[in-house]
Each structure stands twice: as structure tokens, then as C-alpha cells.
Design a protein around this motif. Structure first.
Motif, PDB file in Angstrom:
ATOM      1  N   VAL A 138     -11.812 113.242 -46.266  1.00  0.00           N
ATOM      2  CA  VAL A 138     -12.666 114.178 -46.975  1.00  0.00           C
ATOM      3  C   VAL A 138     -11.904 114.875 -48.090  1.00  0.00           C
ATOM      4  CG1 VAL A 138     -14.101 116.250 -46.772  1.00  0.00           C
ATOM      5  CG2 VAL A 138     -14.122 114.538 -44.950  1.00  0.00           C
ATOM      6  N   VAL A 139     -10.669 115.276 -47.794  1.00  0.00           N
ATOM      7  CA  VAL A 139      -9.832 115.930 -48.813  1.00  0.00           C
ATOM      8  C   VAL A 139      -9.694 115.028 -50.043  1.00  0.00           C
ATOM      9  CG1 VAL A 139      -7.525 116.784 -49.338  1.00  0.00           C
ATOM     10  CG2 VAL A 139      -8.560 117.305 -47.108  1.00  0.00           C
ATOM     11  N   SER A 140      -9.501 113.734 -49.818  1.00  0.00           N
ATOM     12  CA  SER A 140      -9.299 112.804 -50.933  1.00  0.00           C
ATOM     13  C   SER A 140     -10.533 112.674 -51.806  1.00  0.00           C
ATOM     14  CB  SER A 140      -8.883 111.433 -50.402  1.00  0.00           C
ATOM     15  OG  SER A 140      -9.964 110.802 -49.723  1.00  0.00           O
ATOM     16  N   LEU A 141     -11.711 112.896 -51.240  1.00  0.00           N
ATOM     17  CA  LEU A 141     -12.944 112.767 -52.026  1.00  0.00           C
ATOM     18  C   LEU A 141     -13.081 113.870 -53.056  1.00  0.00           C
ATOM     19  CD1 LEU A 141     -15.488 111.809 -49.211  1.00  0.00           C
ATOM     20  CD2 LEU A 141     -14.501 110.301 -50.956  1.00  0.00           C
ATOM     21  N   ALA A 142     -12.410 114.976 -52.843  1.00  0.00           N
ATOM     22  CA  ALA A 142     -12.494 116.098 -53.771  1.00  0.00           C
ATOM     23  C   ALA A 142     -11.423 116.032 -54.851  1.00  0.00           C
ATOM     24  CB  ALA A 142     -12.389 117.405 -53.016  1.00  0.00           C
TER      25      ALA A 142
ATOM     26  N   ALA B 168     -15.470 119.308 -44.965  1.00  0.00           N
ATOM     27  CA  ALA B 168     -16.330 119.241 -46.145  1.00  0.00           C
ATOM     28  C   ALA B 168     -16.888 120.620 -46.495  1.00  0.00           C
ATOM     29  CB  ALA B 168     -17.464 118.256 -45.899  1.00  0.00           C
ATOM     30  N   ALA B 169     -17.290 121.373 -45.470  1.00  0.00           N
ATOM     31  CA  ALA B 169     -17.812 122.717 -45.715  1.00  0.00           C
ATOM     32  C   ALA B 169     -16.744 123.615 -46.327  1.00  0.00           C
ATOM     33  CB  ALA B 169     -18.332 123.317 -44.416  1.00  0.00           C
ATOM     34  N   SER B 170     -15.497 123.463 -45.864  1.00  0.00           N
ATOM     35  CA  SER B 170     -14.405 124.275 -46.406  1.00  0.00           C
ATOM     36  C   SER B 170     -14.133 123.940 -47.865  1.00  0.00           C
ATOM     37  CB  SER B 170     -13.132 124.073 -45.577  1.00  0.00           C
ATOM     38  OG  SER B 170     -12.551 122.802 -45.816  1.00  0.00           O
TER      39      SER B 170
ATOM     40  N   ASP C  12     -17.379 115.986 -36.362  1.00  0.00           N
ATOM     41  CA  ASP C  12     -17.434 117.449 -36.436  1.00  0.00           C
ATOM     42  C   ASP C  12     -16.333 117.986 -37.344  1.00  0.00           C
ATOM     43  OD1 ASP C  12     -18.562 120.025 -35.431  1.00  0.00           O
ATOM     44  OD2 ASP C  12     -16.545 120.269 -34.620  1.00  0.00           O
ATOM     45  N   ALA C  13     -15.147 117.409 -37.225  1.00  0.00           N
ATOM     46  CA  ALA C  13     -14.027 117.837 -38.071  1.00  0.00           C
ATOM     47  C   ALA C  13     -14.281 117.497 -39.539  1.00  0.00           C
ATOM     48  CB  ALA C  13     -12.731 117.180 -37.592  1.00  0.00           C
ATOM     49  N   LEU C  14     -14.881 116.347 -39.789  1.00  0.00           N
ATOM     50  CA  LEU C  14     -15.212 115.960 -41.161  1.00  0.00           C
ATOM     51  C   LEU C  14     -16.199 116.940 -41.779  1.00  0.00           C
ATOM     52  CD1 LEU C  14     -15.693 112.091 -40.771  1.00  0.00           C
ATOM     53  CD2 LEU C  14     -13.690 113.276 -41.676  1.00  0.00           C
ATOM     54  N   LYS C  15     -17.211 117.339 -41.007  1.00  0.00           N
ATOM     55  CA  LYS C  15     -18.213 118.278 -41.515  1.00  0.00           C
ATOM     56  C   LYS C  15     -17.576 119.631 -41.831  1.00  0.00           C
ATOM     57  CE  LYS C  15     -21.074 117.806 -38.069  1.00  0.00           C
ATOM     58  NZ  LYS C  15     -22.283 118.040 -37.230  1.00  0.00           N
ATOM     59  N   LYS C  16     -16.710 120.098 -40.950  1.00  0.00           N
ATOM     60  CA  LYS C  16     -16.059 121.386 -41.178  1.00  0.00           C
ATOM     61  C   LYS C  16     -15.134 121.320 -42.393  1.00  0.00           C
ATOM     62  CE  LYS C  16     -16.261 122.930 -36.367  1.00  0.00           C
ATOM     63  NZ  LYS C  16     -15.498 123.220 -35.128  1.00  0.00           N
TER      64      LYS C  16
END
Length: 208
Positions: A203-207, A39-41, A33-37
Motif C-alpha cells: 500500500v505504501v508503494s502505491l502512494a 490505506a486510511a493512514s 485489515d492491515a491494508l485497509k488501516k
């Protein structure tokens, strides 16, 4: 059977989250759930495959058994549908608890059936994603896990699976001591929050 899609303005590529835990309120689920949020941000497209809630059958039957003499074999509709969901994916994130120094059987069955011969490998085929991140929730302590070289074993297993599917950019993130029995965790709730924050950095690192 199809995964659940969350559409946002695409800026950092589409991310496909595959996860496995029998409880929808588990720490694993909270991490997802935290990963999805997160990613959405970051305005990333997100697709989620919850193997338990979608009723995925991990058993590989004859319909999905690879035929080494026939790379054009037509697999079951479920397998073809799930593999098709990877078509325009940039990043894959796999989230799972570590059970018996491996992944849950339902997740292993996903790779057995969906990452199949003639689809994910063989005859020039590959997984279309450019990167994969593995997030494994480890019940015990980091020192013990690393002293016994369990991290090296898992790193080799998961990286080898990624490479076999043509994904060279593969990294493993461990969230340690989720059960809290091998270290003195005074505040389990706070510890779990820290683990979730650790996972969000993937997730942050993917961007970047």
C-alpha cells in the motif's frame, strides 16, 4: 450485492481490495485489515470486496457465459453491479491464500464472471484501474517455492490476467511460510506480524 466502502480524503487514489478466505479471523483477513488501516493512514479511499462474506457465487452459468457473437450481451445484475464498482478505481489489490498452486475457486469465479467479455476486455473495453497488486499467502518456504519455479508460474498467470484486462502495472507479492511447517519458525505470531508488515508496504508503494 455490493462491497463495503470506507471513505477518507482522497489523496492517493481509490484502492479496491478483493479478497478470499472462508474464515473471517484468518491470516488473510488480518492482512486485509492491515491494508485497509494503512490505506486510511495515507488518506486513500478504500473499497473492499470480501467474496465469502458477501455470498458471491463463483459458478458461471449461462446468464454470464460470454457470447462471442454478441459483445453487447447484458450480464446478470450481480456481475454488472460488481464491475461497476471498478469504474473509478485507481488501484486494485487482490489478497488470497495459495491453494494447489492457484487461487481459491471463489476468487477464480470472480474473474470468470466479473472480468467478462465486453466488460473487462473485447470491443475496446478494459479494467479502468491503472495498477494491480497481487498478495498471495504461501503456506510453504520461499526457497522450495522458487526452486520449483512456482513463483514464475504464478507471476506469469497473474500478470497475463492483468494484461488481458488492460492493466500493465501488475506486481505480485508473496507472503511465505504462513503455515510454518517447512522452516524453523520459533515464534509463529511474530512471523505473522512480519508478514503483515511486508504486506502493508504494498500500500505504501502505491502512494509513491
Amino acid at each position: 450485492m455490493k462491497s463495503n466502502l470506507t471513505d477518507t480524503a482522497k489523496t492517493s487514489g481509490k484502492t479496491y481490495i478483493i479478497w478470499a478466505h472462508p474464515r473471517a479471523d484468518s491470516l488473510t483477513a488480518q492482512v486485509v485489515d492491515a491494508l485497509k488501516k494503512q490505506a486510511a493512514s495515507q488518506k486513500m479511499d478504500v473499497a473492499e470486496l470480501d467474496l465469502y462474506r458477501t455470498g458471491f457465487d463463483p459458478s458461471l452459468g449461462t446468464e454470464d457465459e460470454p457470447d462471442w457473437q454478441n459483445p453487447n450481451k447484458i450480464y446478470s445484475e450481480e456481475v454488472r453491479t460488481l464491475f461497476a464498482e471498478l469504474a473509478d478505481v485507481d488501484n486494485i489489490i487482490v489478497v488470497f491464500p495459495l491453494w494447489w498452486y492457484s487461487m481459491p475457486a471463489i476468487l477464480k469465479g470472480y474473474f470468470d464472471r466479473v472480468w467478462n467479455y465486453g466488460l473487462a476486455y473485447g470491443r475496446g473495453q478494459r479494467i479502468p484501474a491503472r495498477s494491480i497488486r497481487w498478495i498471495s499467502l504461501v503456506g510453504g518456504a520461499q526457497d522450495k517455492f522458487e526452486t520449483q519455479s512456482k513463483d514464475a508460474y504464478m507471476n506469469d498467470l497473474l500478470t497475463s490476467m492483468a494484461l488481458y484486462g488492460g492493466i500493465e502495472d501488475s506486481k505480485v507479492e508473496y507472503l511465505y511460510n504462513t503455515i510454518g511447517v517447512e522452516e524453523d519458525i520459533q515464534n509463529p505470531g511474530e512471523h505473522h506480524k512480519q508478514l503483515i508488515e511486508q504486506a502493508k508496504k504494498v500500500v505504501v508503494s502505491l502512494a509513491q
